[in-house]
Structures are given as C-alpha cells and as structure tokens.
Scaffold this motif. Structure first.
Motif, short mmCIF file in Angstrom:
data_model
loop_
_atom_site.label_atom_id
_atom_site.label_comp_id
_atom_site.label_asym_id
_atom_site.label_seq_id
_atom_site.Cartn_x
_atom_site.Cartn_y
_atom_site.Cartn_z
N SER A 177 23.59 11.58 51.87
CA SER A 177 24.52 11.56 50.83
C SER A 177 24.66 9.86 50.14
O SER A 177 24.96 9.70 49.08
CB SER A 177 25.86 12.39 50.91
OG SER A 177 26.59 11.45 51.88
N LEU A 180 23.29 9.00 46.90
CA LEU A 180 24.05 9.15 45.83
C LEU A 180 25.18 8.14 45.76
O LEU A 180 25.43 7.62 44.54
CB LEU A 180 24.75 10.70 45.90
CG LEU A 180 23.80 11.71 46.01
CD1 LEU A 180 24.39 12.92 46.13
CD2 LEU A 180 22.59 11.75 44.98
N ASP A 181 25.59 7.61 46.75
CA ASP A 181 26.47 6.45 46.57
C ASP A 181 25.82 5.29 45.93
O ASP A 181 26.55 4.36 45.09
CB ASP A 181 27.14 6.21 48.01
CG ASP A 181 28.16 7.11 48.69
OD1 ASP A 181 28.91 7.76 47.78
OD2 ASP A 181 27.95 7.59 49.91
N LEU A 183 23.27 5.25 43.97
CA LEU A 183 23.32 5.69 42.59
C LEU A 183 24.62 5.47 41.81
O LEU A 183 24.76 4.97 40.70
CB LEU A 183 22.82 7.03 42.50
CG LEU A 183 22.74 7.57 40.93
CD1 LEU A 183 21.66 6.83 40.01
CD2 LEU A 183 22.28 8.97 41.04
N GLY A 184 25.79 5.77 42.27
CA GLY A 184 27.29 5.43 41.95
C GLY A 184 27.58 4.31 41.54
O GLY A 184 28.56 3.90 40.87
N THR A 185 26.90 3.02 42.31
CA THR A 185 27.33 1.86 42.06
C THR A 185 26.56 1.02 40.54
O THR A 185 26.65 0.12 40.34
CB THR A 185 26.61 0.83 42.94
OG1 THR A 185 25.30 1.08 43.15
CG2 THR A 185 27.29 1.27 44.39
N ASP A 186 25.72 2.11 40.11
CA ASP A 186 25.05 2.28 38.67
C ASP A 186 24.01 0.59 38.75
O ASP A 186 24.47 -0.31 37.90
CB ASP A 186 26.03 1.97 37.83
CG ASP A 186 25.38 2.02 36.25
OD1 ASP A 186 24.24 2.40 36.11
OD2 ASP A 186 26.01 1.26 35.32
N THR A 221 18.81 14.13 47.43
CA THR A 221 19.75 13.14 47.25
C THR A 221 18.67 11.71 47.06
O THR A 221 18.88 10.81 45.95
CB THR A 221 20.52 12.46 48.48
OG1 THR A 221 19.58 12.47 49.53
CG2 THR A 221 21.45 13.75 48.58
N GLN A 452 29.02 3.65 53.92
CA GLN A 452 29.63 4.99 53.79
C GLN A 452 30.07 5.69 55.33
O GLN A 452 29.39 5.80 55.99
CB GLN A 452 28.57 6.07 53.09
CG GLN A 452 29.24 7.14 52.69
CD GLN A 452 28.38 8.46 52.88
OE1 GLN A 452 28.02 8.87 54.00
NE2 GLN A 452 27.92 9.31 51.52
#
Length: 734
Positions: A177, A180-181, A183-186, A221, A452
C-alpha cells in the motif's frame, strides 16, 4: 555408653531420599520450563515468519494470465510516453487524452501484434493537467479500460516549483500500500532507483525480463501509481541481472531490449545501456546506469563517464542539478562492496572534477541500501583537497528487509524495519524532494523521508537547503569512514527468536544431562542404602582368655556388651550381594569399657535371629571382611586383649578414607578408625547395628598397613566390620 543408631540413621536416609526427590523434581521442572519457552519461541518465530513470508510484506501477486496495464514516463512540457502492456497480441488498444477542464487532445488507436504498445502523446500544454483512458478491444468489442492522469511542467529554463518522490527496492509483483502513499503526496513524477523486481535473471531471454516488468506494473497499487504519476526508472542489480550484477551479466543485451520495449523513458544516448537526462523547469536531472558498464576500476565506463562530466559542466550555472545514483556513494574503500567504495579511484576523479570546475550545485538521491538516510555534505567529500561535499539522501526500501550500508550521516539513518513486543513490520520507506524556485538564486530544496508503519505515514527526516549546496567535508568524511557500519541485514525478530530458542534448547539439554547424572548417582547410592530401620538383635560375645563370656544386643540402635554363656550371634549384611549369619543364644548386659567410651557407627543394617548359614557367592567385599576378621583374631591371640577379661570393648566400624563431602553425605561426628579403637582398648568384641547414615564409596576405601597392628593390610569397600570373638574354646561355627 552405647548409642541408638536405628532412628538416627533412618532419619538420615529419609533426608537423603527427600533431597534426591527435590533435586530431581527441580531439575525436571527447570528442564520442562526451558523446553516450554523453546516451543513458545519457535511458535512466535513461525507466526512472525508466516505473517511476513520471506520478508516481503508487499502481498506479492503472481503474474496474471491476462495482464493489462498502462504506465507513463518521459514527461516534458509538451509530451509524454504511455506504454500499454497486454497478454493478447492481437488486441486493439485505444488511448484518449483529455485536458482537465478542456477537450480531447489526443485520440489514437493502434493495432499491433506485440504485447506492448507505445503511445507518444504530443501537443500538450506546459503546466497543465490531463486525464486519459486506455481501452483494450478484441473483435471490435470493448473489453477493458484503464484510467490515468498526469500534469506537465513549465517550459525548460522557466522557474517552476514542483516535487517528486523517489525510492527503490520492491519485491517482484509487490502490491504494498505504500505505493498509494507515494501517490498521495501528489508528486509530479516518481523516480524508481532500481530493483523494480527481484527475479535475478541471468539468462539471455528477453521474455523473462518482460514478464518481470509486467508483474510489477500490473498490480493494483503499483499500477495505480504508475498510471497517475509519470515514472523515471533506472535499474539496479536485481532487475538488471543477479545480485551485484555488472557488465559481465550474460543477460544484459536482453535486459536492454526489454527496457526499450516495455519501459517509458527519456531519449537514450547509446544503443548499449540506458543512461539518460531530462530537465524540469530550471532543474536538470542526470540518470547514470551503474550496471551496464561496471567492471574493473569503473562503474560508469569511459563513454558514460565522459557524458556524465559533460552534463555536470553544462549544468553548473543552474540553481540545482540532481544526480540520480543507484549505488551508495559513501564508505571506506572496500573492493568487495557493491558500492562506490569499490571504485574509489573513479569516485575521487568525479569529486576532483567538481572541485576543479567549481561545480557546487549537485544534490544526490540514492537507493540500494534498505534505509532512509540524509547527509548535509559533510560526509560525502571524496576529493583530494576538499570542497566536493554535496547533500545526499538515501531512500529505501519500498517493501524489502532492512539493511545498513551507510552510516554516520549528519541527519541520521533509519533501516526499513519497526519492532513491537511480539512482532515486527517492514517500514515502507521513500523520499520526497520539494523544489521551490522563485527565479534567480532564490531556490530552496526540502528533503523529506517518510516511512509507512502499520498504514500510518510518518516523517523520519526533513532538511532544507539553499544554494550553494556543496562544501568542504573532506576531514569529516575521512573520520566518518573509520566507523564500521553493520554489514548485511539488520537482525529481525525472527532471528532474535531463533537465537533465544537455541540458547534455551542448549540450556535445557545441559540441565537434562546434569539432572539425569544426579538421579543416576543417587539411585546408585540408594541401591546400597535402601534398608529399613535397625531391628532388635541379641547374641553373645566371648572375649579374652580365661573363658570370660560377654553378650551384646541392640534394641532400637542401643548396643550393649557384657558376660554370658555360650557363643552365638546372628549377623546379616544387607548389601544385595552377600549375607552371612550365625546363630546362638545368650544374655545381654550393658557395660562400659574401662579404657574409654565405645564408638559405634553402622553403615549397613545388622539383623539377628535363629539358625543361619552362609549364603551368596564370595565377593571382594566378603574377602575384605574375612581378612579383617582374621587380623582381629591374630591381634587377640598375640596379646592385644587382657587375658583376665577385665576390659571388654566393642568396635564396630567401616573403615573409610577421607571422602569428599558431596560423596560422603553426612559425616558422623563420633566416627573413629580401627587403629584408634584397637590402640585404646585391650579387648575387642561386639557387633554393630543400625541403618546407613551416608553414601559409601565402594571401591577406593582402604586400610593402610601403617594403620594396623602387626603390619597386616586389610582393604574393604565400605561395609560392616564384624568383630571376631575368640575364646579358649575356639571359634564357633559360622
């Protein structure tokens, strides 16, 4: 006065038996507890191992029978490369790109017999956001779709603020996962610094490399990250070849071909190797291929090193240039290391080049070592005269076991593992670089390291830099290199559990052996001492010349001697091996010798009663007793006893040499040697009675010739010495 023997000796035997039981139970209990903890440790270790597999937390997914994925790269202000992988070579693929809050900017359908279709999207606008849809169709029927997004940077040379993420080392087909983290930081793009998979391919088969790439890009992911964030990918050892792979890899040509076919990339400079460069805003990036040319004293090779120097020099006036380096840079010279520590001459050549040309705007991001680490430049200066210390950040592993290859960094280092009371987790780690460019020299760089843990994203490191970035760190680097970093992998709880289990198992085995030996020793002693309390006995003793007759009896351990008529006694030696008896009748009288108190102690039970006869086969023990009796008889006849019989003395003892306390048990305070008994008395007679009061050494006890009158030597094995009574009428039958 005589002493009561039976009760005391029985008490001592019971004490020894109880002590034996306590020690045996204690030993067995401790052994059982240790075995329990061994089993518990093994169970915990197996549970942890079951939870984490082979240390690959990322829920590895095998290659699908029908993979279908899309990933993007080669991002510029006006273009992008999207590659679509599919299993059916005959399927048609359509790509439609739309500008956010705008219309369709790209629509293309391709019919191909290849498993990978490449779309080069052009006509994009700088600093804009886009979405796209990939549709796979067969026989003119839409079968499956994938959606993605991306943004474009500003034109080259124009100030532009952005951020990108970077990391390395993910298990083959990882579905962790942490992607996805990321990706979450953009991020504007994601730099994968090697070990996209761990297939360790050495066969010159392109399909093997392609399958490994498909396994990575087609998981949920990873696929989600790569569809929505352009990738910049440079391999390391495990995805180029085997562990520590270099230019000798027999599959390198297949690796090059699979990379060109399946990976979106920036323009390559040669047909061999995959080194490349690109620019985002005013920040140039340099990707070096440290595997394709590695060998001898160089990891870059002559061609790539010349290109690398040209890039450094061309970018010296930029506010910043980023070197994407897939091998650890710092470390003391070590020809066995898979890092720049193996190529110290080339490392010094690069550092001296930077100093010579006043290049002071380099920042390095690196992978391979499964840890987060950050240094401000005081640990990275390997120039001859100093001045080439640049900031460096290491970011790994995405989902692999921890390892420490770099230490003594200014901001610290964090291996990719987290421990709790009964378990552990791999910390999925990555880095983010944020570039704030407001034009001119007003540029700030922020480096953040994230991990993470249990689904929560934690910031481990954070540091902000402003130009000039480089400094003189030669002395600090030399000092830091003297510190020996831990080698290999950091021990995981499973390793600790295995060590503890081994120690407990060894301890339980030792305890079991010791307990068994003690039990066997006590059982051996008990086989000698297993007797009931002393019984009553009666008998006569004939002592001295002139026919004086004496008697002796034991009642509950009380011994009496005295006169009486007749010669008879019944003696039973309980040794499980020999027994003798004599019979008769008489009367008893308690008497005390004139020369001193009698000293009596019993080692074996003595019983009396009725008629008897010798039983058993003569043994060394029997012979020793017989010899002792003969000696006593000779001593009496030669004048060792008072002819008038005025003094009668009972000597009943088992002669023993000094015995260690742990073998002997309880020492009787009133014990004396035969020599003392004879030397102090003129008459010898009597029978001993009682129970054994301590373990007896059966083999080593001896009576030295200096201890007996007349020089006769008598040896015994610890038993009862039965006195011999002689009279004028001679010895009565045995």
């Amino acid at each position: 006065m005589g002493e009561r023997l039976g009760d005391d000796d029985g008490f001592e035997v019971n004490k020894i038996r109880k002590r034996m039981r306590r020690q045996s139970i204690l030993g067995l209990s401790i052994g059982s507890v240790l075995c329990f903890f061994v089993a518990l440790c093994c169970a915990v270790g197996l549970a942890v191992r079951w939870k984490h597999g082979n240390g690959e937390k990322g829920k590895t997914i095998p290659l699908s029978d029908d993979p279908f994925f899309a990933w993007q790269g080669g991002l510029t202000p006006s273009s992008l490369v999207i590659k679509v992988g599919k299993s059916n070579e005959m399927a048609n693929v359509t790509l439609v790109v739309r500008k956010v809050q705008g219309g369709v900017v790209f629509n293309n359908e391709q019919k191909s017999i290849s498993t990978v279709i490449t779309f080069i999207v052009v006509g994009l606008e700088p600093s804009s956001s886009y979405t796209y849809v990939v549709a796979k169709a067969e026989n003119d029927e839409e079968e499956d779709t994938l959606a993605g997004s991306f943004s474009t940077p500003s034109p080259d040379g124009v100030p532009f603020s952005f951020k990108f993420a970077f990391a390395s080392c993910a298990s083959t087909g990882s579905n962790a996962s942490v992607f996805l983290d990321i990706l979450g930081t953009d991020p504007l793009f994601f730099v994968h610094m090697g070990d996209l998979h761990y297939e360790d391919i050495i066969e010159p088969e392109e399909q093997l490399y392609e399958d490994a790439i498909f396994a990575a890009a087609s998981t949920f992911t990873q696929g989600s990250l790569y569809r929505n964030t352009p990738i910049v990918y440079m391999w390391d050892d495990h995805d180029f070849g085997s562990n520590n792979a270099d230019s000798s890899n027999p599959g390198k040509a297949s690796a090059w071909a699979a990379y060109r076919k399946s990976v979106p990339y920036y323009p390559l400079h040669t047909a061999k190797g995959v080194f490349q460069n690109f620019t985002i805003g005013r920040v140039p990036f340099i990707l070096t291929d440290l595997r394709s040319y590695a060998g001898g004293n160089s990891t870059l090779g002559d061609v790539q090193r010349a290109w690398f120097f040209s890039q450094l020099l061309a970018n010296k006036d930029a506010p910043l240039q980023v070197w994407i380096c897939t091998k650890p840079w710092v470390g003391k010279e070590d020809r066995g290391e898979d890092s720049w520590a193996r190529f110290v001459e080339e490392r010094r050549l690069i550092a001296d080049y930077m100093v010579e040309h006043n290049i002071n705007n380099v920042i390095m991001v690196s992978g391979d070592a499964h840890m987060l680490g950050l240094d401000d430049g005081g640990r990275t200066d390997y120039s001859s005269d100093g001045g080439a210390g640049f900031p460096m950040m290491v970011a790994a592993a995405i989902d692999r076991p921890p390892s420490i290859k770099i230490c003594e960094l200014s901001e610290g280092h964090f291996p990719s593992v987290s421990y709790s009371w009964m378990a552990y987790d791999y910390v999925h780690q990555f880095g983010v670089m944020s570039v704030e460019d407001n034009g001119g020299q007003d540029v700030q760089i922020k480096l953040d390291g994230y991990g993470q843990i249990g689904g929560a994203l934690i910031s481990h490191l954070s540091k902000t830099f402003s130009p000039p970035f480089m400094k003189n760190g030669k002395d600090a680097t030399l000092i830091a290199d003297q510190v020996k970093c831990p080698k290999g992998t950091v021990p995981t709880p499973f390793t600790a559990v295995a060590v503890v289990a081994f120690i407990l198992l060894a301890a339980s085995i030792v305890m079991g052996v010791v307990t068994l030996k003690r039990v066997m020793r006590y059982r051996r002693n008990l086989s000698i001492m297993k007797v009931p309390r002393a019984a009553n006995m009666s008998g006569h003793s004939d002592v001295g010349g002139g026919g004086r007759k004496g008697g002796m009896s034991s009642d509950g351990g009380k011994t009496t001697i005295g006169g009486g008529g007749g010669h008879s006694e019944n003696v039973k030696l309980v040794d499980k091996r020999e027994e003798s008896s004599r019979s008769g009748s008489g009367q008893n009288e308690e008497r005390r010798g004139e020369e001193g108190d009698q000293h009596v102690f019993s080692l074996y039970k003595v019983e009396s009663g009725g008629q008897g006869r010798d039983v058993g086969t003569p043994s060394p023990f029997t012979k020793a007793v017989s010899d002792l009796k003969d000696w006593v008889s000779e001593a009496a006849k030669s004048g060792g006893m008072n002819g008038e019989g005025r003094t009668s003395r009972s000597v009943s003892t088992a002669l023993h040499a000094p015995i260690p306390e742990e073998e002997r048990g309880v020492r009787l305070d009133d014990s004396v040697s035969l020599r003392r008994a004879i030397s102090k008395g003129t008459g010898i007679g009597g029978v001993a009675s009682g129970s054994p009061s301590h373990p007896i050494r059966r083999d080593s006890d001896s009576l030295d010739s200096s201890d007996v009158m007349g020089g006769r030597e008598s040896t015994h094995t610890a038993g009862l010495m039965q006195s011999e009574r002689e009279g004028e009428g001679g010895e009565e039958g045995r």
